[in-house]
Design an enzyme around this catalytic site. Structure first.
Site, PDB file in Angstrom:
ATOM      1  N   GLU A 295       0.824  -1.217   0.000  1.00 55.83           N
ATOM      2  CA  GLU A 295       0.000   0.000   0.000  1.00 55.83           C
ATOM      3  C   GLU A 295       0.854   1.261   0.000  1.00 55.83           C
ATOM      4  OE1 GLU A 295      -2.965  -0.009   3.091  1.00 55.83           O
ATOM      5  OE2 GLU A 295      -4.155  -1.547   2.069  1.00 55.83           O
ATOM      6  N   GLU A 387      -6.052  -7.339  -1.163  1.00 54.87           N
ATOM      7  CA  GLU A 387      -6.401  -7.246   0.261  1.00 54.87           C
ATOM      8  C   GLU A 387      -7.707  -6.481   0.402  1.00 54.87           C
ATOM      9  OE1 GLU A 387      -3.347  -5.775   3.098  1.00 54.87           O
ATOM     10  OE2 GLU A 387      -4.979  -4.596   3.979  1.00 54.87           O
TER      11      GLU A 387
HETATM   12  C1  IDC Z   1      -3.326  -3.708  10.308  1.00 58.45           C
HETATM   13  C2  IDC Z   1      -3.637  -4.862  11.240  1.00 58.45           C
HETATM   14  C3  IDC Z   1      -3.389  -4.438  12.664  1.00 58.45           C
HETATM   15  C4  IDC Z   1      -1.975  -3.903  12.782  1.00 58.45           C
HETATM   16  C5  IDC Z   1      -1.714  -2.811  11.778  1.00 58.45           C
HETATM   17  C6  IDC Z   1      -0.269  -2.383  11.880  1.00 58.45           C
HETATM   18  O1  IDC Z   1      -4.950  -5.302  11.028  1.00 58.45           O
HETATM   19  O2  IDC Z   1      -3.558  -5.534  13.545  1.00 58.45           O
HETATM   20  O3  IDC Z   1      -1.785  -3.383  14.082  1.00 58.45           O
HETATM   21  O4  IDC Z   1      -2.013  -3.273  10.487  1.00 58.45           O
HETATM   22  O5  IDC Z   1       0.334  -2.034  10.738  1.00 58.45           O
HETATM   23  C7  IDC Z   1      -4.247  -2.103   5.565  1.00 58.45           C
HETATM   24  C8  IDC Z   1      -2.900  -2.715   5.648  1.00 58.45           C
HETATM   25  C9  IDC Z   1      -2.820  -3.700   6.782  1.00 58.45           C
HETATM   26  C10 IDC Z   1      -3.609  -3.241   7.978  1.00 58.45           C
HETATM   27  C11 IDC Z   1      -5.085  -3.192   7.583  1.00 58.45           C
HETATM   28  C12 IDC Z   1      -6.031  -2.801   8.731  1.00 58.45           C
HETATM   29  O6  IDC Z   1      -2.483  -3.305   4.443  1.00 58.45           O
HETATM   30  O7  IDC Z   1      -1.455  -3.868   7.121  1.00 58.45           O
HETATM   31  O8  IDC Z   1      -3.459  -4.195   8.999  1.00 58.45           O
HETATM   32  N1  IDC Z   1      -5.231  -2.271   6.471  1.00 58.45           N
HETATM   33  O9  IDC Z   1      -5.719  -1.536   9.213  1.00 58.45           O
HETATM   34  N2  IDC Z   1      -4.682  -1.279   4.640  1.00 58.45           N
HETATM   35  C13 IDC Z   1      -5.917  -0.875   4.941  1.00 58.45           C
HETATM   36  C14 IDC Z   1      -6.301  -1.498   6.124  1.00 58.45           C
END
Ligand code: IDC
Length: 469
Positions: A295, A387
């Site tokens: 991302e 994702e």
């Molecule tokens: C989130 C995880 C969370 C963690 C966080 C830290 O769900 O547990 O603490 O990352 O980086 C994304 C990202 C993905 C995120 C997810 C939800 O690719 O890494 O995971 N998210 O926030 N993009 C949009 C949402």
């Protein structure tokens, strides 16, 4: 043979011990079912149950399941993955659109929240389209961690990789070895630096055999205690997860999970080192897809494109025929989350062939205007939803069933592949498995699923439509 035996058995039940049975000319469809009913939590006056329905007969298209409670004290108040009604002591769950068809051996996970008074007895019987389900199980998994060890072998028959072989991009689609468009549906890991124990023989067996997942996305964070702290350790772990997916006939998507900082160029040297290693090591495999930048955010499309045009040749040098997926601006929203749109990519595409562009969404945060962008972009660009979450962009908060269903229906109609965040037991609503699941060996029963997991499992496990000529 199997069919007529089942018909005979059904007739024998209907006719008692009648001596002579005349089979009709047009043999009726074989019917049979099994239900695994698990009370997943219980509190004073209320409970939640998971109901896994497996069709043991011929394929059915349209079904209703009746659950006979021993008395009228149990009431279904709210259910999911079916339309629920209750009359007297009998509750009825009728299929919704996306789980209408259940092939032989096919299953779907339903659930409900109910009330009861006095004790909470288990149902006395289940019937699918009027036929009583034999071999059903009932259990309560509220106080103890289930420690069942699943010893299921990898699936017999033809797996997604056996059917589709080496993939390639054709026009705006992902095509299989017969050059026909396909949609891959599957799950993403959580960060493997945190949830490594969730990826093991039992959990991967469940993903391949029960979920019938086509795809396993391996989210290897670069920061946040990820790759940068131990490049060779993470490279080895990714490779072993690729092997585990391959052994079960699933595609493996290697996700270079950059997130913070959002400029992928910050990690370009690491990306080149990592992808040179994994591409060389996995070049002969047919099941690998490379996702080079999870991302990007706070960075222009021109910078992302420049990164892609340096990393893709490194992969191609080692593994020339693999599909590569490029992240897009603003958390892979095709720019939408930073006020742009897909036209910046359409007007200035990455200079490489056999590539796709990533789109990500979180259903409770990203709705109609994002769906509109995907509908438009899909006419011009090969897209892969590498994702998405059923919840807020934080990974937690409201589970948004309606928006998720609208998204998945759209992706199905456009044959856009997807991986759901996450196949893990993280204590957040995006996780498919209930907290604590990865401490045990059971990944298959409906009791281990969250609401999000139950919905995704129902969607992913429906029969694939993979053309074979
Ligand atoms: C989130 C995880 C969370 C963690 C966080 C830290 O769900 O547990 O603490 O990352 O980086 C994304 C990202 C993905 C995120 C997810 C939800 O690719 O890494 O995971 N998210 O926030 N993009 C949009 C949402």
């Amino acid at each position: 043979m199997k069919r007529s035996t089942a018909v005979l058995a059904a007739c024998a039940v209907a006719l008692g011990s009648a001596a002579t049975i005349t089979l009709p000319n047009a043999v009726a469809a074989a019917q049979g079912c099994k239900v695994d009913y698990t009370v997943t939590s219980q509190w004073s006056g209320g409970f939640q149950a998971g109901v896994k329905v497996t069709n043991l007969g011929d394929t059915i298209s349209g079904w209703s399941l009746t659950i006979a409670f021993p008395n009228t004290s149990q009431r279904v108040s709210q259910g999911w993955n079916a339309t629920w009604t209750q009359s007297g002591s009998t509750a009825t769950a009728t299929n919704v659109d996306w789980n209408r068809t259940l092939g032989t051996g096919g299953s779907t996970d339903l659930g409900f929240v109910g009330s009861y008074s006095g004790s909470n007895p288990t149902p006395t019987s289940f019937a699918l389209n009027g036929v009583v389900c034999t071999g059903s199980t009932t259990s309560t998994s509220t106080t103890t961690t289930t420690t069942t060890t699943t010893t299921t072998n990898p699936p017999v028959g033809r797996t997604p990789v056996e059917i589709n072989g080496q993939l390639r991009v054709c026009g705006v689609n992902l095509c299989n070895q017969y050059n026909r468009p396909i949609q891959l549906r599957g799950m993403s890991t959580h960060g493997i630096q945190w949830f490594d124990k969730c990826y093991n023989t039992n959990s991967l067996n469940a993903l391949a055999n029960d979920w019938k997942s086509d795809l396993f996305r391996i989210a290897m964070y670069v920061q946040e205690q990820g790759y940068e702290t131990n490049p060779s350790g993470f490279t080895n772990r990714v490779n072993s997860l690729v092997d585990m997916a391959e052994a079960r006939g699933m595609y493996a998507m290697i996700d270079f999970h950059i997130l913070t900082p959002g400029d992928p160029n910050y990690n370009i040297d690491r990306a080149k080192t990592f992808f040179a290693a994994v591409a060389q090591r996995n070049a002969a495999k047919k099941n690998v897809i490379y996702e080079i930048a999870n991302e990007p955010n706070g960075v222009s499309w021109a910078s992302i494109k420049s990164y892609a045009e340096q990393v893709i040749p490194v992969i191609r040098a080692a593994d020339p025929d693999a599909v590569v997926i490029v992240g897009t601006r603003a958390w892979s929203s095709l720019g939408v989350s930073e006020g742009s749109n897909e036209s910046e990519v359409i007007n200035n595409p990455v200079n490489a062939t056999n590539i796709m562009y990533a789109f990500h969404f979180y259903a409770a945060s990203h709705k109609d205007n994002y769906r509109a962008a995907v509908s438009r972009a899909a006419q011009r660009l090969p897209l892969f939803v590498t994702e998405f979450g059923t919840v807020l962009a934080t990974g937690g908060g409201t589970f948004d069933r309606a928006s998720t269903v609208a998204w998945l229906d759209l992706l199905d109609s456009l044959k856009i592949g997807y991986a759901n965040w996450t196949y893990s037991d993280a204590n957040e609503s995006s996780a498919a498995l209930r907290p604590g699941t990865c401490n045990g060996g059971d990944y298959s029963s409906s009791g281990v699923l969250t609401e999000s997991g139950a919905l995704l499992k129902s969607r992913i496990s429906t029969t694939d439509n993979f053309p074979t000529s």
